[in-house]
Every structure is written in C-alpha cells, then in structure tokens.
Design an enzyme around this catalytic site. Sequence first.
Site, PDB file in Angstrom:
ATOM      1  N   GLY A 165       2.457   1.109  -1.076  1.00 42.06           N
ATOM      2  CA  GLY A 165       1.425   0.884  -0.074  1.00 42.06           C
ATOM      3  C   GLY A 165       1.127   2.131   0.665  1.00 42.06           C
ATOM      4  N   GLY A 166       0.829   2.058   1.815  1.00 40.65           N
ATOM      5  CA  GLY A 166       0.658   3.181   2.624  1.00 40.65           C
ATOM      6  C   GLY A 166       1.976   3.924   2.954  1.00 40.65           C
ATOM      7  N   GLY A 400     -12.099  35.797 -14.290  1.00 44.02           N
ATOM      8  CA  GLY A 400     -11.685  35.162 -13.079  1.00 44.02           C
ATOM      9  C   GLY A 400     -10.075  34.951 -12.721  1.00 44.02           C
ATOM     10  CB  ALA A 401      -7.340  34.759 -15.301  1.00 45.12           C
TER      11      ALA A 401
HETATM   12  C1  HXC Z   1       9.828  -7.813   5.129  1.00 41.00           C
HETATM   13  C2  HXC Z   1      10.521  -7.455   3.050  1.00 41.00           C
HETATM   14  C3  HXC Z   1       9.606  -6.610   2.922  1.00 41.00           C
HETATM   15  C4  HXC Z   1       8.484  -6.477   3.778  1.00 41.00           C
HETATM   16  C5  HXC Z   1      10.808  -7.031   1.093  1.00 41.00           C
HETATM   17  N1  HXC Z   1      11.170  -7.585   2.192  1.00 41.00           N
HETATM   18  N2  HXC Z   1       9.869  -6.379   1.538  1.00 41.00           N
HETATM   19  N3  HXC Z   1      10.772  -8.108   4.515  1.00 41.00           N
HETATM   20  N4  HXC Z   1       8.597  -6.963   4.967  1.00 41.00           N
HETATM   21  N5  HXC Z   1       7.426  -5.545   3.714  1.00 41.00           N
HETATM   22  C6  HXC Z   1      12.664  -8.412   2.078  1.00 41.00           C
HETATM   23  C7  HXC Z   1      12.368  -9.810   1.001  1.00 41.00           C
HETATM   24  O1  HXC Z   1      11.913 -10.608   1.795  1.00 41.00           O
HETATM   25  C8  HXC Z   1      13.930  -9.789   0.871  1.00 41.00           C
HETATM   26  O2  HXC Z   1      14.630 -10.464   1.943  1.00 41.00           O
HETATM   27  C9  HXC Z   1      14.591  -8.368   0.610  1.00 41.00           C
HETATM   28  O3  HXC Z   1      13.614  -7.535   1.405  1.00 41.00           O
HETATM   29  C10 HXC Z   1      14.632  -7.910  -0.685  1.00 41.00           C
HETATM   30  O4  HXC Z   1      13.401  -8.097  -1.340  1.00 41.00           O
HETATM   31  P1  HXC Z   1      13.196  -8.575  -2.844  1.00 41.00           P
HETATM   32  O5  HXC Z   1      11.649  -8.979  -2.911  1.00 41.00           O
HETATM   33  O6  HXC Z   1      14.255  -9.731  -2.855  1.00 41.00           O
HETATM   34  O7  HXC Z   1      13.590  -7.449  -3.555  1.00 41.00           O
HETATM   35  P2  HXC Z   1      13.125  -6.982  -5.006  1.00 41.00           P
HETATM   36  O8  HXC Z   1      13.008  -7.892  -6.293  1.00 41.00           O
HETATM   37  O9  HXC Z   1      13.965  -5.882  -5.472  1.00 41.00           O
HETATM   38  O10 HXC Z   1      11.548  -6.307  -4.807  1.00 41.00           O
HETATM   39  C11 HXC Z   1      11.383  -5.240  -4.069  1.00 41.00           C
HETATM   40  C12 HXC Z   1       9.705  -5.249  -3.627  1.00 41.00           C
HETATM   41  C13 HXC Z   1       9.493  -6.448  -3.187  1.00 41.00           C
HETATM   42  C14 HXC Z   1       8.986  -4.725  -4.871  1.00 41.00           C
HETATM   43  C15 HXC Z   1       9.675  -4.009  -2.527  1.00 41.00           C
HETATM   44  O11 HXC Z   1      10.282  -6.984  -2.059  1.00 41.00           O
HETATM   45  C16 HXC Z   1       8.157  -6.366  -2.515  1.00 41.00           C
HETATM   46  O12 HXC Z   1       7.033  -6.213  -3.318  1.00 41.00           O
HETATM   47  N6  HXC Z   1       7.866  -6.386  -1.157  1.00 41.00           N
HETATM   48  C17 HXC Z   1       6.642  -6.207  -0.472  1.00 41.00           C
HETATM   49  C18 HXC Z   1       6.300  -4.902  -0.723  1.00 41.00           C
HETATM   50  C19 HXC Z   1       4.729  -4.899   0.108  1.00 41.00           C
HETATM   51  O13 HXC Z   1       3.572  -5.612  -0.194  1.00 41.00           O
HETATM   52  N7  HXC Z   1       4.824  -4.185   1.120  1.00 41.00           N
HETATM   53  C20 HXC Z   1       3.693  -4.145   2.192  1.00 41.00           C
HETATM   54  C21 HXC Z   1       2.855  -3.030   1.509  1.00 41.00           C
HETATM   55  S1  HXC Z   1       1.602  -2.521   2.561  1.00 41.00           S
HETATM   56  P3  HXC Z   1      15.622 -11.344   1.770  1.00 41.00           P
HETATM   57  O14 HXC Z   1      15.829 -12.142   3.052  1.00 41.00           O
HETATM   58  O15 HXC Z   1      15.059 -12.644   0.790  1.00 41.00           O
HETATM   59  O16 HXC Z   1      16.849 -10.801   0.966  1.00 41.00           O
HETATM   60  C22 HXC Z   1       1.990  -1.330   3.519  1.00 41.00           C
HETATM   61  C23 HXC Z   1       1.165  -1.033   4.455  1.00 41.00           C
HETATM   62  C24 HXC Z   1       1.582   0.267   5.075  1.00 41.00           C
HETATM   63  O17 HXC Z   1       3.080  -1.003   3.426  1.00 41.00           O
HETATM   64  C25 HXC Z   1       0.603   1.183   5.620  1.00 41.00           C
HETATM   65  C26 HXC Z   1       0.636   2.586   6.149  1.00 41.00           C
HETATM   66  C27 HXC Z   1      -0.652   3.165   6.291  1.00 41.00           C
END
Ligand code: HXC
Length: 510
Positions: A165-166, A400-401
């Site tokens: 993501g971001g 140009g190079a």
């Molecule tokens: C809160 C989170 C989390 C999140 C993971 N966890 N991502 N908790 N917020 N964003 C937690 C899970 O609930 C889990 O908790 C633990 O971390 C481990 O995650 P798993 O999914 O079990 O691990 P894994 O299978 O290795 O997968 C990792 C992952 C997946 C691929 C990163 O967790 C995932 O897809 N997370 C969400 C990613 C996402 O969409 N993030 C938001 C992006 S948008 P428990 O308690 O069960 O251990 C963004 C906007 C930013 O970031 C903008 C900035 C401008």
Amino acid sequence: MSRLDDLRTEALKGGGEKKIQKRRESGKLTARERLHLLLDTDTFHEIGMLVTHNCYDFGMDGKRIPGDGVVTGYGTIHGRNVYAYAEDFTIFGGSLSKAVADKISRIQDLALKNGSPIIAIKDSGGARIQEGVNSLAGYGDIFFNNVKASGVIPQISAIMGPCAGGAVYSPALTDFVFMVDHSGYMFLTGPDVIREVTHEDVTFEELGGAVAHSTKSGISHFAVESEEKCLAMIRELLTYLPQNNIDDPPQIECIDSIDRSDESLDSIVPSDSSRPYDMMTVLKSVVDDGAIFEIQSGFAPNMIIGLARMDGKPVGLVANQPAVLAGVLDTLSSAKAARFIRFCDCFNIPLLVFEDAPGFLPGVDQEHAGVIREGAKLLFAFCEATIPRITVVTRKAFGGAYIAMNSKNIGADINFAWPTGQIAVMGAKGAVKILFKRDIATDEDPEAKRQLLIDEYNEKFSNPFVSAEMGFIDEVIKPHETRPRLIAALRTLSGKRVSNPPKKHCNGPI
Ligand code: HXC
C-alpha cells in the site's frame, strides 16, 4: 526498579515467543536482532521502548505491548553516528499505529537535527487497520520527514518483509532501497486485488519481489540473498557516504599506488568499433584496489553506476556499458544515471564519467516511453551538479550522447579522451549515408566510393584530436595512464566551489 525491569522484559518479548518462533522457522531475524547486526557491536541504544498505542477500538484496549510495532534508536556504524528503526512484525504485523508513526518521526527528526544517516528496516502489514485515519496521518508525517531530510542526510531502506500500500512510498523517497530476496515485497496493491481488477494472475514474488524491483521497476537498488548479507552491505555502503550534505565523504588510507598504470587498457578497445568490451574491466583497473560498490546492477545494465575510491576518497562512477546494447542511452539508463548523479551532488561525491555511447536509442517505443523527458533528466542532473566532474571518452561519444554524458559544455571540469575516442555527430557509416547518398548512387563503383567516404569521415572526425584542437577535450591520454591522470585531476578539483543561482528549487523533468 522492578516495574522498569518488568516493562523492559515485556517489551523485549515483542509479540511473544510463539510469533518469534514462527519467524525463526522462516529464517527471519527479529527487529532487535536486525538492528544489533546492523550497528557496531553493543552500540545500539533503544528509545521509545515504553511507548504504547492509544487505540481503544476493536478490542485493542487490552492489547498493549511496550514499544508497539517498531524498535527505534541510535548507535554507530564503523564508529560514526547513525539512527535506525526496525518494524516488528510480531506486534500486530508491524502495522503502523499513530504511536509507531510518532516513534519513527522522532527518530527521523533526531537524525536530521544531528546530521546523521538514518536506516529503516521495513517489515509491516501497512496502516494499522484498527486505527483508521490516525494511521494514515502517521504515514503522512513520515513521508514529510523523508522529503525534508532528502539531500541533507543519507536515508537507506531495507525491505525484509511485506511493504504494501502507501507504505511503499517511504522507502521510495529514500536514497537507497535494499530488498531481501524471497522475503521482502513491495507493491501498492497485492495479487488478490490485481486478480479482481485486471484479471492478471501474479505471485507476490513476481509482482513485488526483490528480483522484480531490482530488474524491472528499478525501485530497489540491491537484491540481496539474506538478511545478514543485506545488513553487511548497508554497513559497507555507509563507508562511502558522508554523514550529511555539509560533511566531507570519509577518506581512508590509499594502499593502492596512485601512479599505477595498466598496460592492458591500451588494447581493451577493439579495433572494430562495432565490437563490445566490458567497461567494468576499465573501471576496476582504474579505481583503488579494483573495488566497486555497484548500484542497480540488474537494472538498465547498459549504464553502470556505483561508488568507488580514488586516492582513498569516494567517487561516483557513471559509465556506459558497451557490452550491453552497445552502451546506448535509453529511457531507463538515463533515469538511472540521473538520480545517481543527483545523489552524488547532494553529498559532495565527485563524479567520474566513462563514455562509450553511440547515442540515444531510436524507436517508436522509446519516443513514446518518453526518451526526451528521461534524457532531459540526465542532462538536467549533470548541468545542475556542482561537484568535481571528470569525463573520459574511451570510444564513441556521438551526438546527444556526447553532450549528455558530462561534456564540457554542460559543466564538466576536465575532459579526457583516449586515442580510440570518436567524437562526432554520428558514426561514419550513418553520416556518409546521409551526406553522400547521391554521390554514392551515381558513382561507377558505389561500394568503393562509400568506403572511401567512410575512411575520410573517420580520418576527420572519428578520433579525439579535432575535439582536442577545439578545446572540447582537455587532453588525449593513453589508456594505461588513466588512473594517475584522474587522481591528479581529482586532487586539483578538490577545492571546487561553485553554486547555482539562488532559487526556491529547480523544476527539472522529474
Ligand atoms: C493490523 C495487522 C495488519 C494491519 C497484519 N496484521 N496486517 N493488524 N493492521 N494492517 C496482523 C494480523 O491480523 C495478524 O495478527 C498478524 O498481523 C500477522 O498477520 P498474518 O496475516 O497472520 O501474517 P501473514 O500471513 O504473514 O500475512 C502478512 C500480510 C497480511 C500479507 C502483511 O497480514 C496482510 O495482507 N495484511 C494487510 C495488509 C494491508 O492491506 N494493509 C493495509 C494497506 S493500506 P494476529 O493477531 O492474528 O497474529 C495502507 C495504507 C497506507 O497501508 C497509506 C499511506 C499513504
């Protein structure tokens, strides 16, 4: 005392033994282990160890771990101050709460105020979903600090887990991005979303793995096989960099002879000018101890960029690679070199440019991919750079190079050419075809006429002597004397003080 001990013990446990064990099984180090390996032994001092998140929603009230999802602190690398942070995936997947963002921002502020490099180790599920906009705002703070620090202190990112993501934009705003192969991933939207939206099937690795980003997108500067190697490489990179933009790059004692000449260079350029040779051999022969810290080696390899030392002092290398696509300038190689030139200029690292390029790559694809804009980036970066800049034309410097690869007219300080240098608007064959099409067609022996004209053109232009007569080349040097000549030139330019006209900032074609 016992309360402090308890809190420290709890913080050091991170997300708990089970989660740490899971990481070990997948060959990953913990956040603190990474920082301890990165910094000099026993120099890492953690701050913010007792910070917790402030979220009360979704049952988060009862889930507070001291330190939250990031370990922040400072210490030394090779005895010089650095600031560093490592996201801790065992705590809510290393996700970014507002508290985590504040910890990172604080370390960024300290690094900037104290003029020291900052290293970020990324391993996070992105925005802390339970915190909503609070988390997004935290990213904004981090990006803002990244940009404020850009060009003031070196900023380095190491991707050792998910970075989605971001969240990808903080590393993208830093100077160098390292990725660990098969464990670091960067993408804006993951494979699932892509499948839904564009119906493309792609794996995490293909989409945003270290190889994809170090060969295709160019976002990553280094793909490294292990976390340990990655941390060691960051330590090595820092040996070339100053602490900040007003510090001098670090100097070490030069063991390699400054007068060393290498006779093998005299015959490295093939007599047939369409044949390739390896520019890396030239570079290694010239720099101290043959040691080059190559950057983005897998991306646009028709251009070589890297750091090395001459006379014990860091230099930036920018070189066409005739062994790949004849060393031609194209969109990717131009952008690759431009960013590196700007980096060197920010941090007072002199540039050595080695040129053998037949020009900009023609073609509809290139035109539509913006070769004009990307080539302009290269020109812009050179024109703007006020560091010492030296060019060596080893063979082709066409059209140009010639201009774009650090020619005198765009501000180079000293321009050398080997006797094999060919400085012309274009190669002899192309020039004769354009200039003498009718003469050749009407001649009784067109092939002989064509060859005669090519030889004449070569005699007149495909050498460095005309340019040397006109002063565009300062000196034609023998290839074997390149190292001593470059060191003498670097020494004489070491006092260079030039500045561009005052302005808010430039408006280059970024
Ligand atoms: C809160 C989170 C989390 C999140 C993971 N966890 N991502 N908790 N917020 N964003 C937690 C899970 O609930 C889990 O908790 C633990 O971390 C481990 O995650 P798993 O999914 O079990 O691990 P894994 O299978 O290795 O997968 C990792 C992952 C997946 C691929 C990163 O967790 C995932 O897809 N997370 C969400 C990613 C996402 O969409 N993030 C938001 C992006 S948008 P428990 O308690 O069960 O251990 C963004 C906007 C930013 O970031 C903008 C900035 C401008």
